[in-house]
Design a protein around this motif. Structure first.
Motif, short mmCIF file in Angstrom:
data_model
loop_
_atom_site.label_atom_id
_atom_site.label_comp_id
_atom_site.label_asym_id
_atom_site.label_seq_id
_atom_site.Cartn_x
_atom_site.Cartn_y
_atom_site.Cartn_z
N GLU A 99 -12.69 3.62 -22.95
CA GLU A 99 -11.85 3.61 -21.73
C GLU A 99 -12.70 3.66 -20.47
OE1 GLU A 99 -9.09 2.59 -21.98
OE2 GLU A 99 -8.48 3.07 -24.03
N HIS A 147 -11.54 -4.74 -23.14
CA HIS A 147 -11.46 -4.13 -24.47
C HIS A 147 -11.80 -5.12 -25.59
CE1 HIS A 147 -10.40 -0.12 -23.52
NE2 HIS A 147 -9.22 -0.39 -23.01
N TYR A 201 -10.65 8.18 -19.36
CA TYR A 201 -10.93 7.04 -18.47
C TYR A 201 -11.90 7.45 -17.37
CZ TYR A 201 -6.81 4.78 -20.55
OH TYR A 201 -5.92 4.22 -21.42
N HIS A 246 -9.24 -4.57 -17.01
CA HIS A 246 -9.41 -3.45 -17.95
C HIS A 246 -9.04 -3.89 -19.37
CE1 HIS A 246 -9.19 0.87 -19.21
NE2 HIS A 246 -8.36 0.34 -20.10
N GLU A 247 -7.88 -4.52 -19.52
CA GLU A 247 -7.44 -4.89 -20.88
C GLU A 247 -8.35 -5.95 -21.49
OE1 GLU A 247 -5.43 -3.00 -22.37
OE2 GLU A 247 -4.69 -1.92 -20.61
N MET A 301 -5.02 0.64 -21.95
CA MET A 301 -5.28 1.58 -23.03
C MET A 301 -5.78 0.85 -24.26
SD MET A 301 -2.35 4.36 -23.46
CE MET A 301 -1.38 3.73 -22.12
N SER A 302 -6.55 1.51 -25.00
CA SER A 302 -6.95 0.94 -26.28
C SER A 302 -6.86 2.05 -27.29
CB SER A 302 -8.38 0.45 -26.22
OG SER A 302 -8.98 0.53 -27.49
ZN LIG Z 1 -7.90 0.85 -22.07
#
Ligand SMILES: [Zn+2]
Length: 481
Positions: free
Chosen positions: A329, A310, A383, A306-307, A1-2
């Motif tokens: 996302e 970001h 997402y 994924h992280e 998540m961001s």
């Molecule tokens: Zn994310």
């Protein structure tokens, strides 16, 4: 998540006049050079692991609301669940979307005892990270507050405070008597102070030393399963190298990582992550994460992909308003899949993208604007549908340039927006139109974002057909080839 929240203190009489309904009162004019301090918050770690929060106010107001009041995954207030007000005459209450301190008259001080709440929130950073050696990290942005004249005014505040004038300055002190406080890579003895209102971050209090790896400098929970620690040491640098090679440098040369281990008591696998300014926070727990089975190894690698993504789509450039979270996302999801396809032999990208297509069509249904997903609390749509839209952009650029992929298109998007660091919906659509050469298709995407479409599956089919993403229809379902 961001989540890239930036709550700027918006000053100016014109803006106050424009939003009388919110009844946020305006203090004396302040100069930009001298930070105005309307309150002081002191958060002190206690020997038993609890925290004491002391607010002192130098401005008279009967109500102070917490600008960040995102609910828990269960839809509750984490403050109501874990805070106990010890000062007589002051209550902690939730009004509308905001936790608020409410006094019988103007509040001059309040003391609150806090049991660290370390679970994730629906669209904001975990208030605390707990480390197995007894350390803790606390997110300081959750203590930023603003004055109101009444609880009714708190209840009337909108979900998105952009455009609502927030005029108050505060300072926070995070204290660890006899210990040290680590903030943005700098160790402070005993306590650390900063002004609230800018970019927030985690302060780590504990004994674990900072460890340097090729990609990250960080606090790695000593309880982490050794194989996860090894993935952090060896797989993360490969991800960073790939992203850097394809997308150019990220804004954070070597970010700080805080990696906590929640233990193996709970069943399953729980991987939580967020990226902040030059920092990544990973919360890992669950019985199935103890051993590196192929399925868990793949999940952890995807999660790191994924992280890490970001730092490019989320930090180097980022969406400008919460409604555009699908940009960051969706990009991070597609980047993770394309990276694993390169780095992990036998990885099935088609399978991962099929899940995005299925989830997007299910989650962002008929007549639903994708830009409304965050306000609806439907984060999964950001997402999945963000990934679907990026797959179409990838298809379009691939039609023009053999061997091109999502990174090719993203590099153009990032470079076009590096200067201001923002990717708006209009920026995204401009890059999409440049790849497709078909403004009518871009207009269809815009209406999908702004107002939704009657038949989402038909829309995705039209989008993929126009951009050359290979698929077939199986009794209505879109099946990627
Ligand atoms: Zn994310």
């Amino acid at each position: 998540m961001s989540r890239s929240f930036r709550w700027a203190a918006l000053l100016g009489a014109a803006m106050v006049a424009a939003s009388p309904a919110t009844a946020i009162h305006r203090g004396a004019p302040s100069t930009a050079a001298v930070a105005k301090r309307d309150y002081h918050a002191r958060l002190t770690r206690q020997r038993d692991g609890s925290w004491l929060l002391d607010y002192r106010f130098s401005r008279a107001a009967p109500v102070w609301f917490f600008v960040r009041s995102a609910p828990t995954r269960q839809g509750q207030s984490w403050r109501l669940a874990s805070w106990r007000v010890e000062t007589p005459g002051v209550r902690l209450e939730r009004h509308g979307r905001y936790d608020s301190l409410v006094g019988a008259g103007p509040i001059d001080r309040v003391r609150i005892r806090i049991t660290p709440f370390a679970q994730s929130l629906r669209a904001d950073y975990s208030p605390f990270l707990l480390f197995s050696e007894g350390g803790a990290a606390v997110y300081d942005g959750h203590y930023e507050i603003y004055p109101l004249q009444s609880a009714e005014a708190a209840a009337a505040l909108p979900d998105d405070l952009n455009g609502v004038p927030l005029d108050a300055g505060g300072r926070i002190e995070i204290a660890a008597p006899g210990g040290r406080v680590l903030y943005r890579g700098v160790a402070h003895r005993g306590r650390f102070r900063r002004d609230l209102g800018g970019e927030s971050g985690y302060a780590y209090v504990g004994r674990t030393p900072v460890i340097e790896t090729p990609a990250l400098a960080g606090i790695f929970d000593p309880g982490l399963p050794p194989w996860i620690r090894a993935e952090l040491d060896t797989f993360t640098p490969r991800l960073f190298a790939l992203y850097r090679a394809r997308l150019g440098p990220s804004i954070a040369a070597r970010p700080m990582a805080l990696v906590s281990w929640g233990g193996a008591k709970r069943p399953g696998t729980s991987l939580g992550g967020s990226v902040l300014e030059a920092m990544v926070v990973l919360q890992i727990e669950g019985a199935q994460t103890v051993a590196a089975t192929p399925a868990v190894l793949q999940r952890v690698r995807w999660f790191l992909g994924h992280e890490s993504a970001h730092f490019w789509m989320g930090q180097t450039v980022r969406y400008a308003r919460r409604a555009d979270a699908w940009i960051d996302e969706g990009s991070a999801d597609v980047m993770a899949v394309r990276a694993l396809e390169r780095l992990v032999p036998g990885y099935d990208a088609r399978d991962a993208f099929q899940r995005e297509v299925d989830d997007c069509i299910r989650e962002n249904g008929p007549g639903m604007a994708l830009s409304g997903a965050s306000a609806r609390g439907n984060t999964r749509a950001n997402y999945a549908c963000g990934a679907v839209l990026l797959l179409a952009a990838e298809g379009a650029v691939r039609k023009r340039e053999a061997g091109a992929d999502a990174f090719t298109w993203l590099r153009g998007l990032i470079d076009a927006n590096r200067a201001d660091g923002k990717v708006t919906q209009a920026d995204w659509l401009a890059a999409f139109d440049a790849a497709t050469g078909d403004p009518a298709l871009g207009a269809r995407v815009r209406s999908y974002l702004d107002s939704g479409v009657a038949d989402p599956a038909a829309f995705v089919a039209e989008l993929f057909a126009a951009t050359g993403v290979a698929f077939s229809r199986d009794s209505g379902r879109i099946v990627l080839r």
